[in-house]
Design a protein around this motif. Structure first.
Motif, PDB file in Angstrom:
ATOM      1  N   VAL A 141       0.818  -1.176  -0.020  1.00  0.00           N
ATOM      2  CA  VAL A 141      -0.058   0.033  -0.148  1.00  0.00           C
ATOM      3  C   VAL A 141       0.825   1.180  -0.025  1.00  0.00           C
ATOM      4  O   VAL A 141       1.710   1.643   0.979  1.00  0.00           O
ATOM      5  N   ILE A 142       1.065   2.202  -1.162  1.00  0.00           N
ATOM      6  CA  ILE A 142       1.815   3.067  -1.320  1.00  0.00           C
ATOM      7  C   ILE A 142       1.317   4.352  -0.756  1.00  0.00           C
ATOM      8  O   ILE A 142       2.214   5.419  -0.243  1.00  0.00           O
ATOM      9  N   ALA A 143       0.025   4.511  -0.619  1.00  0.00           N
ATOM     10  CA  ALA A 143      -0.625   5.535  -0.110  1.00  0.00           C
ATOM     11  C   ALA A 143      -2.200   5.551   0.297  1.00  0.00           C
ATOM     12  O   ALA A 143      -2.668   4.593  -0.424  1.00  0.00           O
ATOM     13  N   ALA A 144      -2.689   6.463   0.796  1.00  0.00           N
ATOM     14  CA  ALA A 144      -3.932   6.228   1.112  1.00  0.00           C
ATOM     15  C   ALA A 144      -4.765   7.747   1.284  1.00  0.00           C
ATOM     16  O   ALA A 144      -4.058   8.756   1.778  1.00  0.00           O
ATOM     17  N   CYS A 145      -5.792   7.923   0.904  1.00  0.00           N
ATOM     18  CA  CYS A 145      -6.892   9.012   1.125  1.00  0.00           C
ATOM     19  C   CYS A 145      -7.993   8.674   1.970  1.00  0.00           C
ATOM     20  O   CYS A 145      -8.435   7.557   2.156  1.00  0.00           O
ATOM     21  N   GLY A 146      -8.755   9.595   2.648  1.00  0.00           N
ATOM     22  CA  GLY A 146      -9.791   9.528   3.316  1.00  0.00           C
ATOM     23  C   GLY A 146     -11.273   9.577   2.525  1.00  0.00           C
ATOM     24  O   GLY A 146     -11.168   9.908   1.491  1.00  0.00           O
ATOM     25  N   GLY A 147     -12.134   9.062   3.286  1.00  0.00           N
ATOM     26  CA  GLY A 147     -13.481   9.041   2.621  1.00  0.00           C
ATOM     27  C   GLY A 147     -14.577   9.721   3.639  1.00  0.00           C
ATOM     28  O   GLY A 147     -14.323  10.414   4.497  1.00  0.00           O
ATOM     29  N   THR A 148     -15.784   9.639   3.063  1.00  0.00           N
ATOM     30  CA  THR A 148     -16.802  10.301   3.773  1.00  0.00           C
ATOM     31  C   THR A 148     -17.195   9.624   5.140  1.00  0.00           C
ATOM     32  O   THR A 148     -17.613  10.211   6.002  1.00  0.00           O
ATOM     33  N   HIS A 149     -16.972   8.216   5.021  1.00  0.00           N
ATOM     34  CA  HIS A 149     -17.265   7.620   6.281  1.00  0.00           C
ATOM     35  C   HIS A 149     -16.062   7.727   7.345  1.00  0.00           C
ATOM     36  O   HIS A 149     -16.482   7.528   8.548  1.00  0.00           O
ATOM     37  N   ASP A 150     -14.894   7.721   6.931  1.00  0.00           N
ATOM     38  CA  ASP A 150     -13.885   7.522   7.774  1.00  0.00           C
ATOM     39  C   ASP A 150     -12.800   8.575   8.113  1.00  0.00           C
ATOM     40  O   ASP A 150     -12.021   8.581   8.914  1.00  0.00           O
ATOM     41  N   ASP A 151     -12.922   9.655   7.178  1.00  0.00           N
ATOM     42  CA  ASP A 151     -12.407  11.053   7.715  1.00  0.00           C
ATOM     43  C   ASP A 151     -13.050  12.166   7.508  1.00  0.00           C
ATOM     44  O   ASP A 151     -13.661  12.182   6.181  1.00  0.00           O
ATOM     45  N   PRO A 152     -13.177  13.285   8.116  1.00  0.00           N
ATOM     46  CA  PRO A 152     -14.057  14.429   7.978  1.00  0.00           C
ATOM     47  C   PRO A 152     -13.349  15.429   7.179  1.00  0.00           C
ATOM     48  O   PRO A 152     -14.171  16.363   6.546  1.00  0.00           O
ATOM     49  N   GLU A 153     -12.396  15.219   6.216  1.00  0.00           N
ATOM     50  CA  GLU A 153     -11.885  16.050   5.448  1.00  0.00           C
ATOM     51  C   GLU A 153     -12.964  16.429   4.177  1.00  0.00           C
ATOM     52  O   GLU A 153     -13.032  17.670   3.648  1.00  0.00           O
ATOM     53  N   PHE A 154     -13.489  15.394   3.809  1.00  0.00           N
ATOM     54  CA  PHE A 154     -14.230  15.287   2.577  1.00  0.00           C
ATOM     55  C   PHE A 154     -15.876  15.414   2.504  1.00  0.00           C
ATOM     56  O   PHE A 154     -16.574  14.493   2.361  1.00  0.00           O
ATOM     57  N   ALA A 155     -16.401  16.439   2.891  1.00  0.00           N
ATOM     58  CA  ALA A 155     -17.668  16.763   3.205  1.00  0.00           C
ATOM     59  C   ALA A 155     -18.309  15.612   4.024  1.00  0.00           C
ATOM     60  O   ALA A 155     -19.542  15.266   3.634  1.00  0.00           O
ATOM     61  N   SER A 156     -17.783  15.389   5.041  1.00  0.00           N
ATOM     62  CA  SER A 156     -18.351  13.941   5.635  1.00  0.00           C
ATOM     63  C   SER A 156     -19.330  14.321   6.557  1.00  0.00           C
ATOM     64  O   SER A 156     -19.290  15.528   7.189  1.00  0.00           O
ATOM     65  N   ARG A 157     -19.981  13.368   7.008  1.00  0.00           N
ATOM     66  CA  ARG A 157     -20.942  13.434   8.163  1.00  0.00           C
ATOM     67  C   ARG A 157     -20.179  13.792   9.434  1.00  0.00           C
ATOM     68  O   ARG A 157     -20.826  14.322  10.574  1.00  0.00           O
ATOM     69  N   LEU A 158     -18.945  13.496   9.520  1.00  0.00           N
ATOM     70  CA  LEU A 158     -18.033  13.744  10.482  1.00  0.00           C
ATOM     71  C   LEU A 158     -17.508  14.955  10.579  1.00  0.00           C
ATOM     72  O   LEU A 158     -16.484  15.194  11.274  1.00  0.00           O
ATOM     73  N   LYS A 159     -17.577  15.930   9.703  1.00  0.00           N
ATOM     74  CA  LYS A 159     -16.855  16.967   9.226  1.00  0.00           C
ATOM     75  C   LYS A 159     -16.735  18.012  10.455  1.00  0.00           C
ATOM     76  O   LYS A 159     -15.589  18.660  10.450  1.00  0.00           O
ATOM     77  N   GLU A 160     -17.578  18.144  11.347  1.00  0.00           N
ATOM     78  CA  GLU A 160     -17.643  19.093  12.605  1.00  0.00           C
ATOM     79  C   GLU A 160     -16.947  18.478  13.729  1.00  0.00           C
ATOM     80  O   GLU A 160     -16.687  18.906  14.638  1.00  0.00           O
ATOM     81  N   THR A 161     -16.218  17.300  13.672  1.00  0.00           N
ATOM     82  CA  THR A 161     -15.689  16.478  14.766  1.00  0.00           C
ATOM     83  C   THR A 161     -14.077  16.723  14.910  1.00  0.00           C
ATOM     84  O   THR A 161     -13.721  16.520  15.708  1.00  0.00           O
ATOM     85  N   TYR A 162     -13.603  16.845  13.845  1.00  0.00           N
ATOM     86  CA  TYR A 162     -12.146  16.875  13.446  1.00  0.00           C
ATOM     87  C   TYR A 162     -11.559  15.536  14.038  1.00  0.00           C
ATOM     88  O   TYR A 162     -10.371  15.641  14.627  1.00  0.00           O
ATOM     89  N   ILE A 163     -12.204  14.455  13.509  1.00  0.00           N
ATOM     90  CA  ILE A 163     -11.870  13.067  14.092  1.00  0.00           C
ATOM     91  C   ILE A 163     -11.668  12.167  12.672  1.00  0.00           C
ATOM     92  O   ILE A 163     -12.763  12.189  12.105  1.00  0.00           O
ATOM     93  N   SER A 164     -10.345  11.522  12.715  1.00  0.00           N
ATOM     94  CA  SER A 164     -10.266  10.550  11.560  1.00  0.00           C
ATOM     95  C   SER A 164      -9.981   9.484  12.189  1.00  0.00           C
ATOM     96  O   SER A 164      -9.295   8.928  13.270  1.00  0.00           O
ATOM     97  N   ALA A 165     -11.176   8.415  11.896  1.00  0.00           N
ATOM     98  CA  ALA A 165     -10.963   6.850  12.243  1.00  0.00           C
ATOM     99  C   ALA A 165      -9.914   6.184  11.579  1.00  0.00           C
ATOM    100  O   ALA A 165      -9.305   4.972  11.841  1.00  0.00           O
ATOM    101  N   ILE A 166      -9.493   6.353  10.219  1.00  0.00           N
ATOM    102  CA  ILE A 166      -8.633   5.486   9.573  1.00  0.00           C
ATOM    103  C   ILE A 166      -7.125   6.177   9.612  1.00  0.00           C
ATOM    104  O   ILE A 166      -6.155   5.267   9.163  1.00  0.00           O
ATOM    105  N   LYS A 167      -6.652   7.443   9.441  1.00  0.00           N
ATOM    106  CA  LYS A 167      -5.394   7.901   9.506  1.00  0.00           C
ATOM    107  C   LYS A 167      -4.550   7.055  10.527  1.00  0.00           C
ATOM    108  O   LYS A 167      -3.360   6.672   9.970  1.00  0.00           O
ATOM    109  N   PRO A 168      -4.780   6.802  11.796  1.00  0.00           N
ATOM    110  CA  PRO A 168      -3.756   6.026  12.743  1.00  0.00           C
ATOM    111  C   PRO A 168      -3.184   4.665  12.179  1.00  0.00           C
ATOM    112  O   PRO A 168      -2.587   4.211  12.486  1.00  0.00           O
TER     113      PRO A 168
END
Length: 392
Positions: A141-168
């Motif tokens: 796995v050379i790299a990864a990006c976030g999605g709407t379910h697992d990272d709030p960067e991308f217009a996510s339902r989590l966007k107000e939380t500043y929490i990423s479930a996938i980055k760590p």
């Protein structure tokens, strides 16, 4: 799962996400192992200014670019039989893997806004199981990006939380993580027989995408194309380049939706003068899902709504024997030869092409190369290199 590797579920935590203004670019330690400081500075400054990631990748095995883009696993609701087959394929095939969003189902408990809970697992359980799966082939796995379910960067339902479930989870394996979108430059050697006569770059825009089109198949292609062009436009403006992507790859729409767009490109000589033009193909691809409760996927091999399938991409370049460096041309110096096929067939088993590719793309045995490298070495050199190897 080996004890001690993850002694407690609580070791895997949610982290502050990239859209938090207090979070700095956190890939330095990971990137320092592979890139010089100038390249890291370019990557860092681009990410800070535009939110776009950039990853230059040297092709290691021969002259073929080989990659599998993955998105929309929605791990806790994924079909376990399909997961097992994809893990087996990735574990036993030499290929690069690029993840681009919604690899986890989430939403995170206590931070949900607008959708009924779908996951059968807690977030921590899902993180642990995905990590266990990822550990089988994390080196690919050379790299990864976030999605709407697992990272709030991308217009996510989590966007107000500043929490990423996938980055760590990616950081645990030293995988560079870019929350929003990514431009990958594969640096490809061009061969003539067994001799390298040049090199070229294959450019891929990878992202999760956003929006809900009325027509999943056609609408997702158009959305992916438009958003991909937006990413490359910002990339070009920042670096003063004129890159045209070979692939634009998105997710989010849960459909194997493909379309090739043709754009006219100029050919330039060493003095920068246009000496012709050709039609360049931008291959737009939108990934399926293996989410067993919400799959509206289209398999490119069959017209029905069947087993979703991720695709393997293999590209090399052939030399254009008619190319005239001093005259006019209607095709480029190096011409891409693109092979792509579904990893799964309509029955949910590995496709015949995938089995053949997996057999041919095995990890190389370097025993003979090591023997050759050290055939004339003295004992002191052998001992020194052995000691250094132990200490690394």
């Amino acid at each position: 799962m080996t004890e001690g590797k993850y002694s407690s579920k609580r070791q895997i935590n949610l982290q502050q996400a990239g859209n938090n203004p207090n979070v700095k670019f956190n890939n330095y330690e990971i990137l320092q192992q592979k890139y010089d400081i100038k390249t890291i500075h370019q990557m860092d400054s681009l990410l800070r200014a535009t939110g776009i990631g950039y990853l230059p990748v040297e092709v290691k095995y021969g002259a073929h670019v080989s990659f599998v883009p993955r998105s929309d696993y929605h791990f806790s609701t994924a079909n376990p039989q399909i997961l097992e087959k994809l893990d087996f394929y990735l574990e036993n095939t030499i290929t690069n893997v690029i993840d681009h969003g919604d690899m986890l189902q989430v939403p995170v408990e206590g931070h949900h806004s607008g959708e009924a809970m779908e996951t059968r697992l807690t977030t921590e359980d899902e993180q642990m199981m995905f990590t266990e799966s990822l550990s089988k082939y994390s080196d690919k796995v050379i790299a990864a990006c976030g999605g709407t379910h697992d990272d709030p960067e991308f217009a996510s339902r989590l966007k107000e939380t500043y929490i990423s479930a996938i980055k760590p989870l990616y950081e645990r394996f030293g995988i560079p993580y870019f929350p929003n979108s990514l431009v990958v430059e594969f640096k490809v050697p061009v061969m003539k027989g067994n001799v390298q006569i040049g090199s070229t770059s294959l450019w891929c825009v990878v992202m999760h995408c956003s929006g809900k089109p009325a027509s999943k198949k056609l609408g997702s292609v158009e959305k992916t194309y438009d958003q991909g062009l937006g990413v490359i436009k910002k990339f070009n403006a920042y670096f003063g380049k004129n890159v045209c992507p070979d692939f634009i790859i998105g997710g989010h729409f849960h459909a194997n939706a493909d379309c090739d767009y043709m754009v006219e490109r100029n050919i330039y000589n060493k003095e920068g003068k246009a000496t012709g033009s050709y039609m360049h193909t931008i291959r737009v691809r939108s990934n399926a899902t293996i989410q067993d409760s919400n799959s509206s996927s289209f398999n490119r091999s069959f017209p029905d709504v069947l087993i979703p399938s991720f695709s393997q991409y293999d590209i090399h370049y052939r030399v254009n024997s008619n190319f005239n460096p001093n005259g006019m041309n209607n095709s480029p110096k190096y011409i891409p030869v693109v092979t792509e096929f579904p990893i799964l067939n309509r029955s949910g088993e590995l496709s015949m092409k995938a089995k053949e590719y997996m057999t041919n793309r095995k990890d190389y045995n370097f025993t003979e190369q090591v023997k050759k490298d050290y055939s004339n070495a003295d004992f002191k050199t052998l001992y020194s290199d052995f000691e250094n190897g132990l200490n690394q």
